[in-house]
Design an enzyme around this catalytic site. Structure first.
Site, PDB file in Angstrom:
ATOM      1  N   THR A  55       0.655  -1.244   0.080  1.00 16.86           N
ATOM      2  CA  THR A  55       0.052  -0.068  -0.084  1.00 16.86           C
ATOM      3  C   THR A  55       0.770   1.175  -0.071  1.00 16.86           C
ATOM      4  O   THR A  55       0.265   2.284  -0.511  1.00 16.86           O
ATOM      5  CB  THR A  55      -1.020   0.000   1.238  1.00 16.86           C
ATOM      6  N   TYR A 144       5.251 -12.286   4.808  1.00 15.48           N
ATOM      7  CA  TYR A 144       3.928 -11.639   4.061  1.00 15.48           C
ATOM      8  C   TYR A 144       3.802 -12.646   2.730  1.00 15.48           C
ATOM      9  O   TYR A 144       4.797 -12.719   1.793  1.00 15.48           O
ATOM     10  CB  TYR A 144       4.597 -10.411   3.523  1.00 15.48           C
ATOM     11  N   LYS A 172       1.662 -12.581   7.567  1.00 19.50           N
ATOM     12  CA  LYS A 172       0.282 -11.504   6.844  1.00 19.50           C
ATOM     13  C   LYS A 172      -0.076 -12.808   5.922  1.00 19.50           C
ATOM     14  O   LYS A 172       0.418 -12.982   4.769  1.00 19.50           O
ATOM     15  CB  LYS A 172       0.955 -10.349   6.398  1.00 19.50           C
ATOM     16  N   VAL A 214      -3.951  -6.815   9.005  1.00 20.84           N
ATOM     17  CA  VAL A 214      -2.872  -5.586   8.262  1.00 20.84           C
ATOM     18  C   VAL A 214      -4.065  -4.994   7.311  1.00 20.84           C
ATOM     19  O   VAL A 214      -4.281  -5.499   6.391  1.00 20.84           O
ATOM     20  CB  VAL A 214      -1.749  -6.120   7.550  1.00 20.84           C
TER      21      VAL A 214
END
Length: 302
Positions: A55, A144, A172, A214
């Site tokens: 992001t 992640y 994540k 998240v």
């Protein structure tokens, strides 16, 4: 065989925001605005902030910009929230360097994405993450997994093998399925704190053992997400489900096209002009922006 210590149920808190990177009209990072936004997100319920992740547009940020963003956000929140740095790379040496640098800079943790594009085998993924963990042994790491972006997925078996790296504490999960959470829970138990990487799957993932999220949507509805999480852990399942259902239209709107294009537009609509994404991403098309405005307006009335 080494004994791996148990970790707290949510080492970075339950609501983490994957923070956007603000740019000015010339396309330069707006560090002053990043500081103000960081404080706002904490005020809106975020327990932690992740800078320079997906992001945050890490692919188009220089390493120097990323280090300065980490320092800026850390100073802005001044210990009121955990600050994690995105330090992943498809080059092991680059990931090692970035993670060690984050540790030196005082980050509370690092988000390390599965190497992208070069599609390493599972043995290569294990070697990569083990080397990164060993380079910063006192820095808590969040692995992640986002195969839709990377073209590669780390398996639960490989994650289990990495559990003798004591600083790999969380994961994540952004593969788009709750099965990943279940498989990791079976293999790693409470040793690994799993965070949903998908706002829309937060409640289902909590129900199978995730500890938090998240989030992208927390830029817009942080307190609502916080309320949903708190309701779930208080056993108020009907209330949590109500929040989940009310927020679904926004979750869908924020991923109607490539993240972070919609959330940057949404922030502008609520009074936070954080600038357009860097090329090759583009600003949100007007028709989609109008639909997003309707979604946000309707949500604010509930």
């Amino acid at each position: 065989m080494s004994t791996v210590p148990e970790i707290s149920s949510a080492p970075f808190g339950r609501l983490l925001t994957a923070m956007v990177t603000p740019f000015d009209t010339a396309g330069a990072v707006d560090f002053a605005l990043a500081a103000r936004l960081a404080r706002y997100l904490v005020d809106q319920g975020s327990d932690g902030l992740i800078v320079c992740g997906t992001t945050g547009e890490s692919p188009t940020l220089s390493w120097e910009e990323q280090y300065q963003l980490l320092e800026t956000v850390r100073n802005a929140v001044n210990g009121s929230a955990k600050v994690l740095a995105g330090t992943g790379s498809n080059s092991t040496s680059e990931a090692i360097h970035a993670t060690a640098k984050a540790a030196e800079a005082g980050a509370d943790g690092a988000l390390v994405v599965v190497p992208y594009y070069n599609k390493p085998p599972q043995a290569g993924l294990e070697s990569h993450f083990r080397a990164v963990a060993q380079a910063a042994p006192d820095l808590p790491l969040m692995l992640y997994n986002i195969p839709g972006r990377t073209g590669c997925s780390i398996s639960p078996i490989t994650v289990q093998r990495l559990m003798n790296c004591s600083n790999i504490v969380s994961f994540k999960a952004a593969s788009g399925t709750t099965n990943e959470v279940t498989d990791l829970r079976i293999r790693c138990g409470s040793r690994l704190a799993i965070y949903s990487g998908d706002d829309g799957l937060l409640l289902p993932m909590l129900s199978v053992g995730a500890v938090g999220v998240v989030s992208v949507a927390s830029h817009i509805v942080g307190m609502r997400l916080k309320a949903m999480i708190e309701a779930y852990f208080a056993g108020e399942n009907s209330l949590a489900l109500s929040h989940h259902e009310q927020l679904q239209p926004l979750f869908k709107a924020l991923f109607a096209t490539t993240n972070p294009i919609p959330v940057k537009a949404a922030l502008e609509l609520i009074g936070w002009p954080v600038g357009a994404p860097r090329s090759p991403l583009l600003p949100l098309e007007n028709q989609m922006k109008n639909e997003l405005m309707k979604t946000i307006s309707a949500l604010l009335q509930t």
